[in-house]
Design an enzyme around this catalytic site. Sequence first.
Site, mmCIF file in Angstrom:
data_model
loop_
_atom_site.group_PDB
_atom_site.id
_atom_site.type_symbol
_atom_site.label_atom_id
_atom_site.label_comp_id
_atom_site.label_asym_id
_atom_site.label_seq_id
_atom_site.Cartn_x
_atom_site.Cartn_y
_atom_site.Cartn_z
ATOM 1 N N LYS A 1 21.228 100.409 9.981
ATOM 2 C CA LYS A 1 20.598 100.118 8.776
ATOM 3 C C LYS A 1 18.786 100.906 9.076
ATOM 4 O O LYS A 1 18.429 101.064 8.022
ATOM 5 C CB LYS A 1 20.097 98.561 8.647
ATOM 6 C CG LYS A 1 21.456 97.846 8.087
ATOM 7 C CD LYS A 1 22.000 98.628 6.898
ATOM 8 C CE LYS A 1 23.109 97.684 6.119
ATOM 9 N NZ LYS A 1 23.560 98.190 4.992
ATOM 10 N N TYR B 1 23.883 91.659 15.186
ATOM 11 C CA TYR B 1 23.748 92.559 14.352
ATOM 12 C C TYR B 1 23.842 93.911 15.053
ATOM 13 O O TYR B 1 24.524 94.770 14.195
ATOM 14 C CB TYR B 1 22.698 92.584 13.169
ATOM 15 C CG TYR B 1 22.660 93.235 12.064
ATOM 16 C CD1 TYR B 1 21.720 94.237 11.515
ATOM 17 C CD2 TYR B 1 23.566 92.503 11.217
ATOM 18 C CE1 TYR B 1 22.113 94.724 10.290
ATOM 19 C CE2 TYR B 1 23.942 93.096 9.916
ATOM 20 C CZ TYR B 1 23.098 94.199 9.404
ATOM 21 O OH TYR B 1 23.115 94.873 8.149
HETATM 22 O O1 0WD Z 1 24.782 89.146 3.987
HETATM 23 C C1 0WD Z 1 25.231 90.020 3.171
HETATM 24 N N1 0WD Z 1 26.096 90.234 3.044
HETATM 25 C C2 0WD Z 1 24.286 91.490 3.472
HETATM 26 C C3 0WD Z 1 24.772 92.866 2.910
HETATM 27 C C4 0WD Z 1 22.695 91.275 3.660
HETATM 28 C C5 0WD Z 1 21.986 92.320 3.577
HETATM 29 C C6 0WD Z 1 22.620 93.624 3.176
HETATM 30 N N2 0WD Z 1 23.947 93.814 2.863
HETATM 31 C C7 0WD Z 1 24.491 94.976 2.646
HETATM 32 C C8 0WD Z 1 25.657 95.526 3.660
HETATM 33 O O2 0WD Z 1 25.091 95.863 4.720
HETATM 34 C C9 0WD Z 1 26.282 96.636 2.623
HETATM 35 O O3 0WD Z 1 25.504 97.730 2.763
HETATM 36 O O4 0WD Z 1 25.062 95.025 1.339
HETATM 37 C C10 0WD Z 1 25.988 96.042 1.408
HETATM 38 C C11 0WD Z 1 27.326 95.397 0.733
HETATM 39 O O5 0WD Z 1 27.801 94.397 1.536
HETATM 40 P P1 0WD Z 1 28.479 93.238 1.065
HETATM 41 O O6 0WD Z 1 28.659 93.134 -0.496
HETATM 42 O O7 0WD Z 1 27.926 92.213 1.995
HETATM 43 O O8 0WD Z 1 30.043 93.387 1.538
HETATM 44 P P2 0WD Z 1 31.618 93.953 1.134
HETATM 45 O O9 0WD Z 1 31.745 92.910 -0.063
HETATM 46 O O10 0WD Z 1 32.551 93.908 2.238
HETATM 47 O O11 0WD Z 1 31.360 95.501 0.691
HETATM 48 C C12 0WD Z 1 31.105 96.332 1.613
HETATM 49 C C13 0WD Z 1 32.137 97.557 1.306
HETATM 50 C C14 0WD Z 1 33.452 97.309 1.927
HETATM 51 O O12 0WD Z 1 33.687 96.456 2.464
HETATM 52 P P3 0WD Z 1 34.995 96.293 3.648
HETATM 53 O O13 0WD Z 1 34.555 94.963 4.081
HETATM 54 O O14 0WD Z 1 36.205 96.311 2.764
HETATM 55 O O15 0WD Z 1 34.699 97.304 4.568
HETATM 56 O O16 0WD Z 1 31.676 98.702 1.748
HETATM 57 C C15 0WD Z 1 32.824 99.347 1.725
HETATM 58 C C16 0WD Z 1 33.933 98.416 1.351
HETATM 59 O O17 0WD Z 1 34.568 98.156 0.368
HETATM 60 N N3 0WD Z 1 33.221 100.109 2.660
HETATM 61 C C17 0WD Z 1 33.454 101.480 2.258
HETATM 62 N N4 0WD Z 1 33.485 102.395 1.144
HETATM 63 C C18 0WD Z 1 33.869 103.783 1.122
HETATM 64 N N5 0WD Z 1 34.235 104.192 2.344
HETATM 65 C C19 0WD Z 1 33.909 102.420 3.527
HETATM 66 C C20 0WD Z 1 34.181 103.427 3.614
HETATM 67 N N6 0WD Z 1 34.454 104.299 4.562
HETATM 68 N N7 0WD Z 1 33.755 101.304 4.602
HETATM 69 C C21 0WD Z 1 33.329 100.063 4.008
#
Ligand code: 0WD
Length: 256
Positions: free
Chosen positions: A163, A156
């Site tokens: 985080k 991580y």
């Molecule tokens: O296991 C998991 N999936 C966990 C996720 C466990 C615990 C926490 N999280 C957190 C993540 O760290 C994040 O903060 O939950 C949040 C959402 O993550 P997610 O739903 O797992 O992932 P995803 O659906 O990919 O959403 C994250 C999004 C983006 O995805 P990508 O993969 O395309 O980078 O963050 C957005 C984007 O849409 N993102 C941005 N949005 C605006 N500006 C940017 C940016 N520069 N970079 C990424």
Amino acid sequence: MNNLLKDKNILIMGVANKWSIAWAIAKAFHEAGARLAFTYQGERSYEHVKKLTQNIKGSILIPCDVTKDDDIKNTFEQLKEEFKTLDGVIHSIAHARKEELEGLYINTSREGYLMAQDISAYSLVSVTKHAKPLMTEGGSIVALTYLGGERVVKNYNVMGVAKAALEASVKYLAADLGRENIRINAISAGPIKTLAAKGIRNFNTMLKEFEEKAPIGRLVKTEEVANTALFLCSFLSSGITGEVIHVDGGYNILGY
Ligand code: 0WD
């Protein structure tokens, strides 16, 4: 539940596709009567978000790359025009270089470190600063974090350090804004298979270990994370701010 967020104006940041945690939260908030706006990052996400939200009447889509101050400024100017006031923000955004989500943390580059901090931690500070003037009736801001911000989780790495900064920011922002009835909290979710998660090396091993060891004996669902976000954006949590709430089936309590 159906009216828990009735007539509340809420911004959802971080829907990349239908597996996104932010999308599960949006669905729960829509069912609870909230009026929703969505930011998206780039064309790829736009197509997904547009398709996903086509049946959410009155929803607004705004392009916002959180590394760009103008995008954040423009987002809240548009929300002021459309909503006038804002009651909640979901910050479900994180990003780090894939090659730095494996191996040793000591090999993290300056660029990679600063990018992960910028997108995954500082963005909450900037978003909160721009949301504050619209939260004239108070409000609730919820960020998504992970156990790797509290203790070392293999691979991580730089995201764990980001985080940790995010969780500390939640506390400092909560202290800044508590008297204006603006609450800031984080949800520390268990591992969930999403686009971002796939970027972490051996994520499937992390999932398997979690399923075997978590006190509830299973993976957590995005709906369970969404229910906690609903609670944090409703009057039910009016006395809670600056908290990191674990929705991880109890995994974080384990010492073995
Ligand atoms: O296991 C998991 N999936 C966990 C996720 C466990 C615990 C926490 N999280 C957190 C993540 O760290 C994040 O903060 O939950 C949040 C959402 O993550 P997610 O739903 O797992 O992932 P995803 O659906 O990919 O959403 C994250 C999004 C983006 O995805 P990508 O993969 O395309 O980078 O963050 C957005 C984007 O849409 N993102 C941005 N949005 C605006 N500006 C940017 C940016 N520069 N970079 C990424």
